[in-house]
Motif scaffolding. Structure first.
Motif: not given
Length: 69
Positions: A44-48
């Motif tokens: 989600a964006g750059d977050v796992e």
């Protein structure tokens, strides 16, 4: 989650996205937009993230002005 647009994350097509992702089955569980990276992790964006369910984002028909016909 019977009779719903949510499906178990295991049924998501490989490399899918953007999709709505949900971390649980309850109505208060977080929902976010994410996609599956080439390595198989969900982002989600750059977050796992570690979703349990996914739903497809509906496509809307629109003309060039952005107003539905």
């Amino acid at each position: 989650m019977a009779n719903t647009n949510w499906h178990p994350i295991e049924q998501a097509p490989r490399g899918a996205g953007p999709l709505l992702l949900r971390s649980g089955s309850g109505p208060l569980d977080p929902v976010f937009i994410g996609s599956q990276a080439d390595a198989g992790q969900w982002l989600a964006g750059d977050v796992e993230v570690h979703p349990l369910f996914f739903a497809e984002i509906p496509q809307f028909d629109a003309d060039d002005s952005g107003v539905a016909a």
